[in-house]
Design a protein around this motif. Structure first.
Motif, PDB file in Angstrom:
ATOM      1  N   PHE A  93      39.536  26.867 115.734  1.00 20.97           N
ATOM      2  CA  PHE A  93      41.149  28.144 115.032  1.00 20.97           C
ATOM      3  C   PHE A  93      41.880  27.000 115.524  1.00 20.97           C
ATOM      4  O   PHE A  93      43.240  26.854 114.628  1.00 20.97           O
ATOM      5  N   ASP A  94      41.519  26.178 116.642  1.00 20.03           N
ATOM      6  CA  ASP A  94      42.891  25.370 117.683  1.00 20.03           C
ATOM      7  C   ASP A  94      43.447  24.134 116.893  1.00 20.03           C
ATOM      8  O   ASP A  94      43.443  23.788 117.833  1.00 20.03           O
ATOM      9  N   LYS A  95      41.539  23.269 117.111  1.00 18.00           N
ATOM     10  CA  LYS A  95      40.987  21.995 117.142  1.00 18.00           C
ATOM     11  C   LYS A  95      40.218  21.455 116.590  1.00 18.00           C
ATOM     12  O   LYS A  95      39.108  22.705 116.461  1.00 18.00           O
ATOM     13  N   THR A  96      39.583  20.260 116.119  1.00 19.79           N
ATOM     14  CA  THR A  96      39.189  19.988 115.875  1.00 19.79           C
ATOM     15  C   THR A  96      38.181  19.255 116.708  1.00 19.79           C
ATOM     16  O   THR A  96      38.486  18.294 117.668  1.00 19.79           O
ATOM     17  N   VAL A  97      36.772  18.503 117.206  1.00 15.39           N
ATOM     18  CA  VAL A  97      35.722  18.665 117.320  1.00 15.39           C
ATOM     19  C   VAL A  97      34.888  17.280 116.880  1.00 15.39           C
ATOM     20  O   VAL A  97      34.153  18.293 116.052  1.00 15.39           O
TER      21      VAL A  97
END
Length: 343
Positions: A93-97
């Motif tokens: 939702f609010d980041k890429t990992v």
């Protein structure tokens, strides 16, 4: 591996029961992808990694939370996974990992909220965002983003099937679909017909595929199927379909989309059309110039819930000229993996 794959293909084509292909631990899948001899299934904040050889669960990646390598929950949001040569990228939702292939956390980066289905292309990314244009009209827009998450260019725009302000709802939604392969972005524009545009990693258009397609009229069966799909939406369940109709303007197309969705793999384009024969559906396999390599009917792929479908969720993946798809057993709620071959 080839021998094992052939066995699985024969099982799928023979219509083996789900129990023989069950994926342990899968209850509410959100998308799948296949790379090498491994299957990746996104389920909420986790990615379940399976061996294709025996469907054994190898590991779970991610988890619910806001810490390193964890993903926060958000309404009507679906995480996605992209398998890179040396890593696994999960878009949250609010980041890429980024995780290693063994599931260890490598790095993570914040991203602009609202962009979904974020996929690397060259040094940049592509992602979809729901935006407002032309007063109250909403569009799903495909953006090219730089590594900082800043928009460089818009590659495609399509009216959203759900218009919140005007309360209009496409009963048979036509979704903005895209795919990335070999540092190229493929965007389907099925509202124009059988149309695909191709962009390089800098956002320059390098090709367009356009084929004459038969119009597939909407039938009573299509309408009934669409109504049943809408009834599964949580807020429609709560309010009731009749109340939903009263509150909304339901829009029906005259014809089904020429391209329902598509995948690009191994230097080929695999387009799922709206044509059916009984319980099988039509796929066109094209080369990069748009020439048809094969025209086949494969077992019907189960669609994700309607709101998930609108957000680009698919229960299938294409790899090594095969269609890998998930199918639920209504009696047990088990999910099985099936395989069919494009011939």
């Amino acid at each position: 591996m080839l021998f094992v794959s052939m066995i699985l293909v024969l099982q799928a084509e023979a219509g083996s029961p789900v129990g023989q292909n069950t994926l342990t631990g899968v209850f509410m899948p959100e998308m799948i992808t296949v790379a090498g001899d491994t299957l990746y299934v996104v389920e909420g904040p986790e990615v379940l990694v399976f061996s294709l050889k025996d469907r054994a669960l190898l590991r779970r990646i991610g988890g619910r939370g806001e810490g390193p390598g964890e993903f926060r929950a958000a309404d009507y949001w679906y995480n996605t996974v992209t398998v890179l040569p040396d890593a696994i990228l999960v878009d949250g939702f609010d980041k890429t990992v980024r995780f290693s292939k063994e599931g260890k956390l490598v790095s993570e980066a914040r991203k602009p909220v609202g962009f979904s289905r974020m996929v690397p292309v060259g040094e940049n990314y592509v992602a979809v965002k729901l935006e407002h244009f032309e007063k109250d009209l909403q569009f799903h827009c495909l953006h090219l983003l730089n590594p900082k998450g800043e928009s460089l260019k818009e590659l495609g725009r399509q009216e959203s099937p759900v218009q919140q302000t005007t309360r209009t709802f496409e009963m048979i939604p036509d979704v903005l679909n895209f795919a990335v392969w070999d540092d190229k972005v493929f965007v389907e524009k099925s509202r124009e017909g059988f149309v695909l545009e191709i962009y390089d990693s800098r956002g320059e258009r390098i090709g367009r595929i356009e084929r004459k397609a038969e119009r597939t009229p909407v039938t009573d069966a299509n309408r009934n199927e669409a109504v049943e799909a809408v009834k599964t939406i949580p807020f429609v369940k709560r309010a009731g379909f009749e109340e939903f109709k009263r509150m909304s303007t339901l829009v029906w197309p005259d014809a089904l989309p020429a391209i329902r969705d598509f995948a690009v793999a191994g230097g080929k384009i695999f387009a799922r059309t709206s044509k059916r024969r009984g319980d099988r559906e039509n796929w066109l396999v094209l080369d990069m110039r748009g020439e048809i390599l094969s025209d086949v009917y494969l077992p019907r792929v189960e669609d994700a819930p309607l709101l998930a479908t609108i957000n680009g969720v698919q229960y299938y993946a294409v790899h090594d000229n095969r269609l890998y798809y998930l199918k639920a057993d209504a009696a047990t709620d088990d999910w099985g993996l099936f395989i069919a071959e494009f011939k």
